[in-house]
Scaffold this motif. Structure first.
Motif, short mmCIF file in Angstrom:
data_model
loop_
_atom_site.label_atom_id
_atom_site.label_comp_id
_atom_site.label_asym_id
_atom_site.label_seq_id
_atom_site.Cartn_x
_atom_site.Cartn_y
_atom_site.Cartn_z
N ASP A 158 0.84 -1.21 0.00
CA ASP A 158 0.00 0.00 0.00
C ASP A 158 0.87 1.25 0.00
O ASP A 158 0.62 2.22 -0.74
CB ASP A 158 -0.90 -0.02 1.24
N ALA A 159 1.91 1.26 0.84
CA ALA A 159 2.78 2.43 0.96
C ALA A 159 3.54 2.70 -0.34
O ALA A 159 3.71 3.87 -0.75
CB ALA A 159 3.76 2.24 2.11
N LEU A 160 4.00 1.65 -1.00
CA LEU A 160 4.72 1.83 -2.27
C LEU A 160 3.80 2.40 -3.35
O LEU A 160 4.19 3.28 -4.13
CB LEU A 160 5.30 0.48 -2.73
N ILE A 161 2.57 1.90 -3.39
CA ILE A 161 1.61 2.40 -4.39
C ILE A 161 1.31 3.88 -4.15
O ILE A 161 1.31 4.69 -5.09
CB ILE A 161 0.32 1.55 -4.36
N GLU A 212 6.25 -1.69 -8.11
CA GLU A 212 6.82 -2.53 -7.04
C GLU A 212 5.74 -2.90 -6.03
O GLU A 212 5.63 -4.06 -5.61
CB GLU A 212 7.97 -1.78 -6.35
N GLY A 213 4.90 -1.92 -5.66
CA GLY A 213 3.80 -2.19 -4.74
C GLY A 213 2.79 -3.15 -5.33
O GLY A 213 2.26 -4.02 -4.64
N LEU A 214 2.50 -3.00 -6.63
CA LEU A 214 1.54 -3.88 -7.30
C LEU A 214 2.07 -5.31 -7.35
O LEU A 214 1.30 -6.28 -7.15
CB LEU A 214 1.27 -3.36 -8.71
N GLU A 215 3.36 -5.47 -7.60
CA GLU A 215 3.95 -6.82 -7.66
C GLU A 215 3.82 -7.53 -6.31
O GLU A 215 3.52 -8.72 -6.24
CB GLU A 215 5.42 -6.72 -8.08
N ASN A 255 0.99 -11.63 -3.07
CA ASN A 255 0.33 -11.98 -1.81
C ASN A 255 -1.20 -11.98 -1.91
O ASN A 255 -1.89 -12.07 -0.90
CB ASN A 255 0.78 -11.02 -0.71
N GLN A 256 -1.71 -11.84 -3.14
CA GLN A 256 -3.15 -11.86 -3.40
C GLN A 256 -3.90 -10.83 -2.54
O GLN A 256 -4.93 -11.13 -1.95
CB GLN A 256 -3.72 -13.27 -3.17
N LEU A 257 -3.37 -9.62 -2.51
CA LEU A 257 -3.98 -8.53 -1.75
C LEU A 257 -4.90 -7.75 -2.69
O LEU A 257 -4.49 -6.80 -3.36
CB LEU A 257 -2.89 -7.62 -1.17
N THR A 258 -6.16 -8.18 -2.74
CA THR A 258 -7.10 -7.67 -3.77
C THR A 258 -7.24 -6.16 -3.75
O THR A 258 -7.17 -5.50 -4.80
CB THR A 258 -8.48 -8.32 -3.58
N LYS A 290 -5.90 -0.75 -6.07
CA LYS A 290 -5.29 0.57 -5.93
C LYS A 290 -4.11 0.73 -6.89
O LYS A 290 -3.90 1.80 -7.46
CB LYS A 290 -4.81 0.78 -4.49
N GLY A 291 -3.34 -0.34 -7.03
CA GLY A 291 -2.19 -0.30 -7.93
C GLY A 291 -2.60 -0.03 -9.36
O GLY A 291 -1.99 0.80 -10.06
N TYR A 292 -3.66 -0.70 -9.80
CA TYR A 292 -4.14 -0.51 -11.18
C TYR A 292 -4.56 0.93 -11.42
O TYR A 292 -4.17 1.55 -12.41
CB TYR A 292 -5.33 -1.43 -11.45
N VAL A 293 -5.40 1.47 -10.52
CA VAL A 293 -5.92 2.83 -10.76
C VAL A 293 -4.82 3.88 -10.61
O VAL A 293 -4.79 4.87 -11.33
CB VAL A 293 -7.11 3.12 -9.82
#
Length: 730
Positions: A182-185, A206-209, A214-217, A222-225
């Motif tokens: 979350d923090a990286l995103i 990096e945050g999205l990866e 870890n399958q954090l939906t 958030k990463g996508y948007v």
């Protein structure tokens, strides 16, 4: 011995009760993770009853805090605040600093959700201080992350960046992948706002990866948007659109799960079971009363009746407000959800544009065959009894083409893709020409046209004369359509001027059927003509006035309507125009004859078209112009033909099997930069224009095209080629 045994049993009972409380809390957490908020709430209330019964203050505080968090998740902010306040009171009384810090943290998030950022930061700071006093470093990253999110909302990007950097360090140290991701995103978002797009993309990726691994939906979403926003700001619209598609797809999945969890059936089931339980409790309590007085009996009856009525009323109110409840759930989303909704709207707009582009292409391609063949048959001296049928076919084709063009025009106006094209023109002549062109239609309805142009008003202006013509054609055409055996007045005059800058008013008045008061408010909406009966009787697409309003607004003007049912209608619009000296009139040319005057003995034209009927029609038009051509039906053969022959012009269809016209043109441009290549296509949306330019097309000829426009473009190319050769010979 008995006394010791009893004490031991008491201790065991307390331990058992504590174990039951902890198990029930754990079960509620599982329910929350599954999105089954009502089951979670039921389990927490059960645990709270046990904690109150055993006077377990610590667990009471913990449970109230968890209930508050749950209420916050389902957007019951006021109830959440009450529960969290109770939790904090208990925890302060028993000096439970650790859990008090957790409660403060939740209250901070709650106030942030209500956009009360000052209160939110105060509670988060208090929570952080308490965690630091307890040496609970593991809890601090979540606090600093939430503080950073608030500073992002406040547009204090530097502070947000600093807090996120601390969060990343602590989250890595404590192996907190959820917080780290979350923090990286969010760091990517902060860096983007600070102008460092490239580094922002790196951190967000990096945050999205980490989220994907870890399958954090929620973090994936958030990463996508976030990446979509950053790429858009960086000008990489292809990547932005790709991530936006992923975001919307995942959002829909999450939303479907939440809808299932918060479905009306779940709410009704919860309310019904809750009321039934309360009813049974009260009934048992009343029945257990020892008094048999009349007052007790009356109380019993009234209490049972009251609970029954309340139960029925609750369910009734729920059912009557079903739609409102679902709407409120959507409307009370947090700020991030609002941004997501805006992104969905943007995607919907793009999807609509792409959909219209595809559909209109599919419609215009066969329409090219219909109009082309009809014109050919009318020109080839058909039998007298065939002419009415061919004219009916031509009318139907022209009507369908008008309808398609209207839809495209509406789409372009809504997408802000209509550009002004100001030129010097004679306004008086322009309006005269429009009236003259529509006069035959007026005479068919036994309508007399009257044109009034202010005597001392200049005639020549600078403006977008094509859009003014389109507005007038729509409004005068409407007046003719809804007037029979009457009159139409077209007036043009100035209502104000500042030197050469005039504000002109155009009036189109008729004494036709008129428009009722209740229908007038909707007249400028798409597909609106007042009623279904009017649509059927008078025809039309119902898009004309919507287009008119959009065009007038683009011209920085306003439109008004005055009408009375049965007495006629007046439309008047006002637009700014700037006076300019007289312009030179351009004489209409017959390009077909002009081409015949050129030396076309060595002219070679290649038609690239996969549709056999369209091949025939295009070849027929060229033959009529005394031009010879070759035909191929795919992009691969087109490339080879151009390699082997010296063509003057290539008419390239875009959508073909194998490689497309775009790809074929790109290949041709690698070895022939000078060849004139026209995109012969049904796609007309402006958002495709850059693709044609990048591929190397010289111009676009839209299908179905006007033969005059087609001849004009060919003449210009061939005349230029002829002049170039003549000059090289000299």
């Amino acid at each position: 011995m008995c006394s010791v045994s009893a004490q031991n049993n008491g201790i065991e009972d307390i331990e058992v009760q504590k174990l039951r409380i902890e198990n029930t809390i754990t079960q509620s957490e599982f329910d929350t993770q599954r999105g089954d908020y009502f089951s979670a709430k039921t389990n927490l209330e059960t645990a709270l009853s046990l904690a109150i019964k055993t006077e377990d203050k610590q667990n009471q505080g913990i449970i109230y805090a968890k209930i508050g968090k749950l209420q916050f998740l389902v957007n019951e902010f006021d109830k959440a605040l009450v529960s969290l306040t109770k939790a904090a009171e208990i925890q302060r009384d028993i000096n439970d600093s650790q859990n008090l810090a957790v409660t403060y943290s939740i209250k901070g998030i709650l106030h942030a959700g209500k956009e009360e950022y000052k209160n939110a930061l105060e509670y988060l700071n208090s929570a952080k201080t308490l965690f630091e006093e307890q040496n609970l470093e593991v809890n601090i990253p979540e606090i600093t992350l939430n503080q950073a999110k608030i500073h992002l909302q406040l547009k204090d990007y530097k502070t947000a960046k600093s807090l996120l950097e601390k969060t990343i360090v602590l989250a890595k140290k404590n192996n907190q992948n959820n917080i780290l991701s979350d923090a990286l995103i969010y760091s990517g978002k902060a860096l983007d706002k600070l102008g460092n797009n490239k580094q922002g993309i790196t951190l967000a990726n990096e945050g999205l990866e980490i989220a994907l691994a870890n399958q954090l939906t929620e973090n994936i979403n958030k990463g996508y948007v976030t990446l979509s926003d950053i790429y858009q700001n960086d000008g990489n619209f292809e990547e932005a659109y790709s991530y936006l598609q992923k975001h919307v797809k995942l959002s829909d999945s999450i939303l479907n799960i939440e809808r299932a969890s918060l479905s009306p059936e779940k709410r009704a089931e919860f309310i019904e079971s809750y009321n039934a339980a309360e009813f049974q409790k009260l009934q048992k309590k009343v029945e257990d009363q020892e008094s048999d007085s009349n007052l007790a009996k009356i109380t019993t009856i009234l209490s049972i009746a009251l609970i029954t009525i309340l139960s029925l009323l609750t369910l009734s109110l729920y059912k009557n407000n079903n739609i409102r409840l679902k709407s409120n759930n959507m409307l009370q989303e947090k700020n991030d959800d609002l941004i997501e909704a805006m992104k969905k709207a943007e995607l919907a707009s793009k999807t609509k544009a792409n959909f219209l582009s595809t559909v209109t292409h599919e419609l215009r391609t066969p329409l090219y065959a219909v109009t082309g063949l009809t014109n050919m048959l009318l020109e080839e001296k058909p039998n007298p009894d065939q002419i009415p049928h061919l004219k009916s076919l031509k009318f139907s084709g022209d009507y369908l083409l008008t309808f398609i063009n209207d839809i495209l025009q509406i789409n372009k106006i809504e997408a802000n893709k209509v550009e002004l094209d100001p030129v010097l023109f004679n306004l008086k002549t322009k309006v005269e020409n429009v009236c003259s062109a529509l006069n035959n239609s007026a005479l068919d309805n036994n309508v007399q046209m009257h044109y009034e142009f202010q005597k001392d008003l200049p005639e020549t202006f600078i403006g977008d004369n094509l859009k003014i013509s389109q507005i007038l054609i729509n409004l005068i055409g409407n007046a003719i359509k809804f007037t029979k055996d009457g009159d139409i007045w077209v007036r043009v005059y100035s209502i104000s001027n500042n030197g050469d800058d005039h504000t002109l008013r155009f009036e189109i008045e008729d004494n036709g059927i008129g428009i009722s008061k209740e229908k007038q408010d909707n007249m400028f909406e798409s597909f609106s003509q007042g009623s279904i009966q009017i649509n059927r009787k008078y025809g039309g697409t119902g898009l004309g006035l919507s287009i008119v309003k959009g065009l007038i607004e683009i011209l920085k003007g306003k439109i008004y309507l005055k009408s009375e049912l049965g007495k006629g209608t007046t439309f008047f619009f006002e637009i700014p125009l700037t006076y300019a000296p007289e312009t030179v009139k351009i004489k209409k040319e017959d390009y077909s004859k002009n081409i015949s005057n050129l030396d076309i003995s060595n002219i070679k034209i290649l038609i690239v078209e996969d549709n056999k009927i369209n091949q025939m029609i295009t070849k027929k038009i060229l033959s009529k112009m005394n031009l010879q051509c070759d035909i191929v039906d795919n992009g691969e053969d087109a490339v080879e033909k151009v390699r082997e022959n010296d063509y003057n012009v290539v008419l390239m269809d875009i959508h073909m099997p194998g490689i497309s016209g775009l790809e074929a043109t790109k290949i041709i441009r690698t070895f022939d930069k000078e060849l004139t290549i026209f995109a012969l296509t049904a796609v007309t949306l402006e958002d495709k224009m850059h693709e044609f330019d990048e591929a190397g097309f010289n111009d676009i000829i839209s299908k179905p095209f006007k033969q005059e426009d087609f001849e004009k473009k060919l003449y210009e190319v061939l005349a230029n080629d002829h002049n170039t050769k003549a000059s090289s010979i000299n």
